[in-house]
Design a protein around this motif. Structure first.
Motif, PDB file in Angstrom:
ATOM      1  N   SER A 155      -0.872  15.111   3.462  1.00  0.00           N
ATOM      2  CA  SER A 155       0.175  14.169   3.827  1.00  0.00           C
ATOM      3  C   SER A 155       1.477  14.652   3.211  1.00  0.00           C
ATOM      4  CB  SER A 155      -0.177  12.766   3.337  1.00  0.00           C
ATOM      5  OG  SER A 155      -0.371  12.799   1.939  1.00  0.00           O
ATOM      6  N   LYS A 211       3.600  12.661   1.535  1.00  0.00           N
ATOM      7  CA  LYS A 211       4.004  11.925   0.343  1.00  0.00           C
ATOM      8  C   LYS A 211       2.786  11.594  -0.506  1.00  0.00           C
ATOM      9  CE  LYS A 211       3.930   7.333   2.524  1.00  0.00           C
ATOM     10  NZ  LYS A 211       2.688   7.535   3.194  1.00  0.00           N
ATOM     11  N   TRP A 212       3.076  11.338  -1.767  1.00  0.00           N
ATOM     12  CA  TRP A 212       1.976  11.012  -2.672  1.00  0.00           C
ATOM     13  C   TRP A 212       1.635   9.543  -2.501  1.00  0.00           C
ATOM     14  CZ3 TRP A 212       0.729   7.683  -6.603  1.00  0.00           C
ATOM     15  CH2 TRP A 212      -0.409   8.032  -7.345  1.00  0.00           C
ATOM     16  N   SER A 213       0.392   9.186  -2.622  1.00  0.00           N
ATOM     17  CA  SER A 213       0.052   7.772  -2.722  1.00  0.00           C
ATOM     18  C   SER A 213      -1.198   7.650  -3.574  1.00  0.00           C
ATOM     19  CB  SER A 213      -0.150   7.161  -1.333  1.00  0.00           C
ATOM     20  OG  SER A 213      -1.340   7.653  -0.788  1.00  0.00           O
ATOM     21  N   ARG A 272      -3.850   6.051  -2.990  1.00  0.00           N
ATOM     22  CA  ARG A 272      -5.105   5.948  -2.260  1.00  0.00           C
ATOM     23  C   ARG A 272      -4.993   6.794  -1.005  1.00  0.00           C
ATOM     24  NH1 ARG A 272      -7.742   1.503   1.137  1.00  0.00           N
ATOM     25  NH2 ARG A 272      -9.934   1.780   0.621  1.00  0.00           N
ATOM     26  N   CYS A 273      -6.045   7.582  -0.712  1.00  0.00           N
ATOM     27  CA  CYS A 273      -6.000   8.441   0.469  1.00  0.00           C
ATOM     28  C   CYS A 273      -6.165   7.589   1.720  1.00  0.00           C
ATOM     29  CB  CYS A 273      -7.102   9.490   0.401  1.00  0.00           C
ATOM     30  SG  CYS A 273      -7.238  10.449   1.906  1.00  0.00           S
ATOM     31  N   GLU A 274      -5.226   7.759   2.653  1.00  0.00           N
ATOM     32  CA  GLU A 274      -5.298   6.938   3.864  1.00  0.00           C
ATOM     33  C   GLU A 274      -6.444   7.373   4.758  1.00  0.00           C
ATOM     34  OE1 GLU A 274      -1.537   6.901   5.802  1.00  0.00           O
ATOM     35  OE2 GLU A 274      -0.599   5.737   4.215  1.00  0.00           O
ATOM     36  N   TRP A 288      -9.523   6.658  -4.204  1.00  0.00           N
ATOM     37  CA  TRP A 288      -8.415   6.369  -5.109  1.00  0.00           C
ATOM     38  C   TRP A 288      -8.134   7.568  -5.979  1.00  0.00           C
ATOM     39  CZ3 TRP A 288      -5.412   2.199  -4.680  1.00  0.00           C
ATOM     40  CH2 TRP A 288      -5.914   1.103  -3.965  1.00  0.00           C
TER      41      TRP A 288
END
Ligand code: TYD
Ligand code: MG
Length: 455
Positions: free
Chosen positions: A17, A19-21, A23-25, A30
């Protein structure tokens, strides 16, 4: 100049992706996302420009080139999975759960190949040399001409390998390797990718065979997931149930041999020993026939293997009935239960269903459908299948039985192991019955009628 694009990827599923988040979409894990550090800056302009490269040598498809010479280890089960021996300049990934016996297998393999004259290095990033030596002593291999190294720095390892020019290098494990050009922790996707890239390049450049050990995550993927699988020539999985002593080495990808080939080993107090007749082992104890048990005549790779499928069906004390499987796909079980209910009118609602493949074996062949259905019905009706009978066939959603490949080989193996009859789908290639009483059936309803005397 445009800023380089930063990408992030998930250590569990490999999804990328921008951007960092937290939780993986893609897979919902997590804290698994980290920034990718590119291996090289790559070309800076949009095109390669006008600077000329050197000509690439081209040749005809028909050019006579000797097939790559293979070295066999003398361990038949290992050689078969490798496609007939070790190919030089190849990269092999061996994945498996922690503690399943990868280090043991590879130390034995290292000793075997070294015994055949290959200059063999075993680099452990997980254990100290003394620990590896202790294991070697336990396996009775302390005098094998294998060179040991205990290090995790990729740069140091590659420098050593470049000077020593080994024929075979074993890296245990790829997750512990650490490259100083990548700015993240060992075991992260970018580190694993960088290490695998460097080591496979070394294999191609120097003509050495490189075996990488990879731990799998709880989802059964090799961490740093599919990225390593596509870089290497061969992917082997070492699997088995923890409580069982049987271990299966399975080729899931092989550029130099058939995929889906298996090698069977038994973990003993003195290492892994080969099992050359796996059928005897996956059938459990056969004596008087018991309800809920069916023998499936399967094919693993190029070899026929008989496996016992066991089912237990009991009234459920819960509002939602349980379905549990070992060695068989849970959703495939649900499909078969649905077909039995919809096409044969045999409901499993309110019943707990447990399905088990004996011996710690994993079966994924669709040909096992009929054996699974047979075990389920036999458990539900509390009536044993005919003794000395093997079962195979694919079940389609309409309830029809579809013919499967290699019928002859399946029957031959069954006859060899003392079976006297077989239940198989109608149609397919006509062939001999190999001395067995062959019952051919067109659909699941006639199977239920003939075998259990009900419709
Ligand atoms: P190991 O090869 O260390 O597993 P991995 O490298 O996949 O993590 O093997 C670990 C298990 O194997 C350990 O539980 C002990 C068992 N074992 C034996 O039963 N017999 C043996 O001879 C050896 C060396 C190990
Ligand atoms: Mg290990």
């Amino acid at each position: 100049m445009a800023k380089p694009i930063t990408t992030f990827s998930c250590a569990e599923c490999g999804a990328t992706s921008s951007k960092w988040s937290g939780r993986c979409e893609a897979c919902g894990a997590w804290n698994s996302i980290s920034e990718d550090i590119p291996l090289s800056a790559g070309p800076s302009g949009k095109t390669l420009g006008t600077a000329r490269g050197k000509r690439v040598a081209l040749s005809d498809l028909s050019a006579k080139e000797a097939p790559p010479p293979r070295t066999s280890s003398g361990l038949d089960e290992l050689d078969r999975v490798l496609g007939g021996g070790l190919v030089p300049a190849s990269a092999i990934l061996v994945g498996g759960d922690p503690g399943i016996g990868k280090s043991t297998l590879l130390l034995q393999a290292a000793a075997a190949f070294a015994g055949k004259g290959l200059k063999t290095f075993y680099i452990s990033g997980e254990e100290a040399s003394a620990q590896v030596r202790m294991r070697a002593a336990r396996l009775g291999l302390q005098n094998a001409p294998v060179q040991l190294g205990a290090d995790t720095s990729l740069r140091d390892i590659l420098t050593t390998l470049d000077e020593e020019r080994p024929d075979l290098v074993i890296i245990d494990s790829i997750q512990t390797m650490w490259s100083d050009i990548v700015d993240s922790a060992p075991g992260s996707v970018s580190q694993v990718r960088a290490a695998a890239h460097e080591l496979t390049t070394f294999a191609k450049r120097r003509g050495a065979a490189v075996i990488l050990v990879g731990h799998v995550t709880k989802e059964g993927q090799i961490a740093g997931p599919r990225v390593v699988e596509h870089m290497v020539d061969t992917v082997l999985y070492f699997e088995g149930e923890r409580g069982h002593q049987f271990r299966i080495l399975r080729a899931v990808k092989n550029r130099f041999g058939p995929a889906d080939e298996i090698g069977v080993f038994e973990m003993t107090g003195a290492g892994l020993s080969e099992v050359s007749n796996p059928s005897a082992l996956f059938m459990g104890e056969r004596g008087r026939p018991t309800p809920g048990s069916a023998v499936f005549a399967g094919i693993e790779g190029t070899r026929p293997v008989l496996v016992e499928i066991q089912a237990l069906v009991a009234p459920s004390p819960h509002s939602q009935a349980r379905r549990a499987t070992v060695g068989w796909d849970g959703s495939r079980l649900a499909t078969i239960l649905a077909v039995l209910e919809a096409r044969c009118g045999i409901p499993f609602a309110g019943l707990d269903v447990y399905l088990n493949v004996a011996g710690g074996m994993k079966v994924s062949e669709p040909a096992a459908d009929l054996a699974v259905a047979a075990a389920l019905l036999s458990a539900r009706e509390d009536s044993a299948l005919p003794p000395d009978c093997v079962v195979f066939g694919e079940i389609s959603l309409s309830g029809a039985l579809r013919p499967v490949g290699q019928t002859e080989n399946r029957l031959k193996e069954a006859a060899k192991l003392g079976f006297s009859s077989a239940i198989a789908p109608e149609g397919g290639k006509p062939g001999g019955n190999e001395g067995l009483r062959l019952m051919r059936m067109a659909d699941l309803t006639s199977f239920v009628g003939e075998v259990f005397g009900a419709g």
